[in-house]
Design a protein around this motif. Sequence first.
Motif, PDB file in Angstrom:
ATOM      1  N   ALA A  65      -8.502   7.139 -13.834  1.00 48.38           N
ATOM      2  CA  ALA A  65      -8.489   8.596 -13.730  1.00 48.38           C
ATOM      3  C   ALA A  65      -8.604   9.186 -15.121  1.00 48.38           C
ATOM      4  N   VAL A  66      -9.355  10.258 -15.250  1.00 53.01           N
ATOM      5  CA  VAL A  66      -9.454  10.961 -16.526  1.00 53.01           C
ATOM      6  C   VAL A  66      -8.192  11.793 -16.735  1.00 53.01           C
ATOM      7  N   ILE A  67      -7.619  11.710 -17.945  1.00 52.62           N
ATOM      8  CA  ILE A  67      -6.494  12.565 -18.322  1.00 52.62           C
ATOM      9  C   ILE A  67      -7.001  13.781 -19.099  1.00 52.62           C
ATOM     10  N   ASP A  68      -7.812  13.527 -20.111  1.00 52.20           N
ATOM     11  CA  ASP A  68      -8.426  14.561 -20.943  1.00 52.20           C
ATOM     12  C   ASP A  68      -9.626  13.913 -21.632  1.00 52.20           C
ATOM     13  N   PRO A  69     -10.346  14.637 -22.499  1.00 50.95           N
ATOM     14  CA  PRO A  69     -11.549  14.039 -23.103  1.00 50.95           C
ATOM     15  C   PRO A  69     -11.293  12.759 -23.892  1.00 50.95           C
ATOM     16  N   ASP A  70     -10.059  12.517 -24.299  1.00 55.94           N
ATOM     17  CA  ASP A  70      -9.773  11.363 -25.144  1.00 55.94           C
ATOM     18  C   ASP A  70      -9.045  10.237 -24.442  1.00 55.94           C
ATOM     19  N   VAL A  75      -4.766   2.027 -13.518  1.00 56.75           N
ATOM     20  CA  VAL A  75      -3.767   1.385 -12.666  1.00 56.75           C
ATOM     21  C   VAL A  75      -4.097  -0.099 -12.588  1.00 56.75           C
ATOM     22  N   SER A  76      -3.083  -0.945 -12.817  1.00 60.12           N
ATOM     23  CA  SER A  76      -3.326  -2.390 -12.880  1.00 60.12           C
ATOM     24  C   SER A  76      -2.166  -3.158 -12.268  1.00 60.12           C
ATOM     25  N   ASP A  77      -2.313  -4.480 -12.253  1.00 59.67           N
ATOM     26  CA  ASP A  77      -1.231  -5.327 -11.746  1.00 59.67           C
ATOM     27  C   ASP A  77      -0.022  -5.340 -12.676  1.00 59.67           C
ATOM     28  N   GLN A  78      -0.187  -4.866 -13.904  1.00 58.04           N
ATOM     29  CA  GLN A  78       0.916  -4.836 -14.866  1.00 58.04           C
ATOM     30  C   GLN A  78       1.489  -3.433 -15.059  1.00 58.04           C
ATOM     31  N   GLY A  79       0.989  -2.465 -14.301  1.00 57.03           N
ATOM     32  CA  GLY A  79       1.505  -1.111 -14.396  1.00 57.03           C
ATOM     33  C   GLY A  79       0.406  -0.106 -14.663  1.00 57.03           C
ATOM     34  N   LEU A  80       0.818   1.113 -14.964  1.00 53.45           N
ATOM     35  CA  LEU A  80      -0.101   2.203 -15.288  1.00 53.45           C
ATOM     36  C   LEU A  80      -0.183   2.344 -16.799  1.00 53.45           C
ATOM     37  N   PHE A  81      -1.413   2.333 -17.312  1.00 53.29           N
ATOM     38  CA  PHE A  81      -1.640   2.377 -18.756  1.00 53.29           C
ATOM     39  C   PHE A  81      -2.486   3.583 -19.126  1.00 53.29           C
ATOM     40  N   VAL A  82      -2.146   4.208 -20.252  1.00 59.26           N
ATOM     41  CA  VAL A  82      -3.005   5.216 -20.849  1.00 59.26           C
ATOM     42  C   VAL A  82      -3.995   4.494 -21.755  1.00 59.26           C
ATOM     43  N   LEU A  90      -4.572   0.470 -25.253  1.00 61.72           N
ATOM     44  CA  LEU A  90      -3.792   0.653 -24.030  1.00 61.72           C
ATOM     45  C   LEU A  90      -2.317   0.843 -24.355  1.00 61.72           C
ATOM     46  N   THR A  91      -1.681   1.814 -23.686  1.00 62.21           N
ATOM     47  CA  THR A  91      -0.254   2.061 -23.849  1.00 62.21           C
ATOM     48  C   THR A  91       0.375   2.159 -22.465  1.00 62.21           C
ATOM     49  N   LEU A  92       1.405   1.367 -22.207  1.00 65.35           N
ATOM     50  CA  LEU A  92       2.059   1.366 -20.897  1.00 65.35           C
ATOM     51  C   LEU A  92       2.733   2.710 -20.632  1.00 65.35           C
ATOM     52  N   LEU A  93       2.438   3.293 -19.460  1.00 65.00           N
ATOM     53  CA  LEU A  93       3.083   4.533 -19.043  1.00 65.00           C
ATOM     54  C   LEU A  93       4.267   4.246 -18.133  1.00 65.00           C
ATOM     55  N   THR A  94       4.028   3.479 -17.079  1.00 66.64           N
ATOM     56  CA  THR A  94       5.096   3.136 -16.141  1.00 66.64           C
ATOM     57  C   THR A  94       4.618   1.997 -15.256  1.00 66.64           C
ATOM     58  N   GLY A 286     -20.936  16.348  -2.868  1.00 65.47           N
ATOM     59  CA  GLY A 286     -19.725  15.751  -3.408  1.00 65.47           C
ATOM     60  C   GLY A 286     -18.904  16.733  -4.226  1.00 65.47           C
ATOM     61  N   ARG A 287     -17.852  16.219  -4.821  1.00 67.79           N
ATOM     62  CA  ARG A 287     -17.009  17.008  -5.723  1.00 67.79           C
ATOM     63  C   ARG A 287     -16.403  16.067  -6.755  1.00 67.79           C
ATOM     64  N   PHE A 288     -16.070  16.612  -7.901  1.00 68.06           N
ATOM     65  CA  PHE A 288     -15.539  15.780  -8.980  1.00 68.06           C
ATOM     66  C   PHE A 288     -14.060  15.492  -8.751  1.00 68.06           C
ATOM     67  N   GLU A 289     -13.635  14.324  -9.224  1.00 66.36           N
ATOM     68  CA  GLU A 289     -12.227  13.939  -9.119  1.00 66.36           C
ATOM     69  C   GLU A 289     -11.374  14.804 -10.039  1.00 66.36           C
ATOM     70  N   PRO A 290     -10.198  15.215  -9.595  1.00 67.49           N
ATOM     71  CA  PRO A 290      -9.293  15.953 -10.496  1.00 67.49           C
ATOM     72  C   PRO A 290      -8.814  15.067 -11.646  1.00 67.49           C
ATOM     73  N   GLN A 291      -8.382  15.683 -12.715  1.00 64.47           N
ATOM     74  CA  GLN A 291      -7.759  14.938 -13.803  1.00 64.47           C
ATOM     75  C   GLN A 291      -6.304  14.658 -13.467  1.00 64.47           C
ATOM     76  N   TYR A 292      -5.811  13.526 -13.967  1.00 63.11           N
ATOM     77  CA  TYR A 292      -4.398  13.206 -13.787  1.00 63.11           C
ATOM     78  C   TYR A 292      -3.565  14.015 -14.780  1.00 63.11           C
ATOM     79  N   LYS A 293      -2.529  14.685 -14.281  1.00 62.19           N
ATOM     80  CA  LYS A 293      -1.642  15.453 -15.150  1.00 62.19           C
ATOM     81  C   LYS A 293      -0.574  14.543 -15.726  1.00 62.19           C
ATOM     82  N   LEU A 294      -0.695  14.281 -17.021  1.00 67.13           N
ATOM     83  CA  LEU A 294       0.239  13.361 -17.675  1.00 67.13           C
ATOM     84  C   LEU A 294       1.546  14.081 -18.012  1.00 67.13           C
TER      85      LEU A 294
END
Length: 294
Positions: A65-70, A75-82, A90-94, A286-294
């Motif tokens: 999922a896109v968070i912002d332009p950067d 989502v992975s087997d080891q958690g959610l990463f930014v 990669l930085t672990l979020l949760t 179609g429609r574009f996917e929303p950004q994830y709100k971090l």
Amino acid sequence: MSEPIPFAGSILCDITSELGEGPTYDPATGTAWWFDIKGRKLHELHLDSSRKQVHDLPFLGSVLAVIDPDRQLIVSDQGLFVRETATGRLTLLTTLEDKPGNRSNDGRVHPSGALWASTMGRSAEKHAGAIYHVAEGKVTQLFANITIPNSICFSPDGAVAYFTDTDVNHLMRVDLDPKTGLPTGVPAVLSDETGTPGGIDGSVCDADGLIWNARWGASAVEVYKPDGTKISRYALPASQTSCPAFIGPNADRLLVTSAWQGLDDASRGEDPHAGKTFELGIAVKGRFEPQYKL
């Protein structure tokens, strides 16, 4: 419903994936992204230039999922990463759950900016998986005892979610709070596909509320109305079609991933396009996917 509409599209990428999944599109950069889950790869394709990159991952990634332009969320087997888009850092979020025998599978961002993400057993063990709601890093389990969670998508107004357990093959719907993406009701069967060819896999919901579903094992994308009526079926040249995504600057094209997972040499010889990524070749709303709100 009539016979499948013959494939009139093209091969968008001929690099094969063992388990192509999780496609999405970033309109800000004109880039399509998808995963080879089993191959631990993240595919990046700039549509206008056809510039292609394949990024190695240190885990089994399945949703982007896109968070912002950067930044992106993976989502992975080891958690959610930014993930920093420019560097791949990669930085672990949760984490979603503490089950080492599981991996992530299907997921999508709700119009509220919250994420639905799912897990399953690495060998599709019965009832090992679940679907979670993740809002600003807070994880809430929504549905448990799922074998192969798939087809997560949302109505344009965010008031309805769709999902499935491919092992059961019922397309489900549940009412939501559009402001949060949390269920306000109990899931109900929208379409019972028991005994029909193939399994309900990944889905997207278009601007008119139609559900476009990749049919694993049936070489097809099928289209449902919001009441569950199946209105069309489009053939694709690979048996294990896995997930669609709206692409292009107007979200009017459809990308479809596929997989060669589980096919022996003889089966792969009979299914030479297995694992390739396709464009369906028709105009969609179609429609574009929303950004994830971090």
